[in-house]
Design a protein around this motif. Sequence first.
Motif, mmCIF file in Angstrom:
data_model
loop_
_atom_site.group_PDB
_atom_site.id
_atom_site.type_symbol
_atom_site.label_atom_id
_atom_site.label_comp_id
_atom_site.label_asym_id
_atom_site.label_seq_id
_atom_site.Cartn_x
_atom_site.Cartn_y
_atom_site.Cartn_z
ATOM 1 N N UNK A 5 0.875 -1.090 -0.065
ATOM 2 C CA UNK A 5 -0.108 -0.542 0.092
ATOM 3 C C UNK A 5 0.926 1.084 -0.108
ATOM 4 N N UNK A 6 0.897 2.335 -0.427
ATOM 5 C CA UNK A 6 1.446 2.897 -0.714
ATOM 6 C C UNK A 6 0.616 4.907 -0.879
ATOM 7 N N UNK A 7 0.573 5.889 -0.452
ATOM 8 C CA UNK A 7 0.128 6.723 -0.870
ATOM 9 C C UNK A 7 0.073 7.653 -2.049
ATOM 10 N N UNK A 8 -1.024 7.852 -2.771
ATOM 11 C CA UNK A 8 -1.584 7.805 -4.390
ATOM 12 C C UNK A 8 -0.570 9.579 -3.984
ATOM 13 N N UNK A 9 0.463 10.303 -5.279
ATOM 14 C CA UNK A 9 0.693 11.532 -5.472
ATOM 15 C C UNK A 9 -0.551 11.974 -6.139
ATOM 16 N N UNK A 10 -0.843 11.459 -6.991
ATOM 17 C CA UNK A 10 -2.643 11.790 -7.564
ATOM 18 C C UNK A 10 -4.026 11.369 -6.942
ATOM 19 N N UNK A 12 -3.598 0.098 -3.899
ATOM 20 C CA UNK A 12 -3.294 -0.892 -2.965
ATOM 21 C C UNK A 12 -2.748 -2.558 -4.479
ATOM 22 N N UNK A 13 -1.627 -3.205 -4.168
ATOM 23 C CA UNK A 13 -1.337 -4.266 -4.983
ATOM 24 C C UNK A 13 -2.341 -5.445 -4.398
ATOM 25 N N UNK A 14 -2.965 -5.726 -5.397
ATOM 26 C CA UNK A 14 -3.922 -7.136 -4.683
ATOM 27 C C UNK A 14 -3.912 -8.299 -6.091
#
Length: 127
Positions: free
Chosen positions: A59-64, A114-116
Amino acid sequence: MSKYFALVKAIGDNVEEEVTLDLNDLKVTCFAGVCPYEIHEGERYPVSLELIVFDDYEVKESEVEFAGLEQIGESFSYWIKGRLEKGVIDCGIQFEDEILLSDYGYLDGKFIQLKVDRIDVEFLDKS
């Protein structure tokens, strides 16, 4: 689990459980683990969806500020992109996940990715 009416766009030739659905104008290739009746391309069915992550969550915060789905290659894997609100990520389809609430609550209200490993679809009773 999210419940929707989905249009079956394609049924996999090589993988029996592969089904491509149109949900809210999003094309999603899912793994049909539960399908208690025969389904046909071009027809709508009630379904529930569940995100499957086999190992660690990525999970990472999106810049856009972008919402949508990005299939990873020809696999069942996806990047789910959208706003996280109380354990629910909204990418045009809403997915609820307890881990997002408990482990990633600090990202609440922010756009995330989020990568699933796959999205499971269960075809529900038509009545």
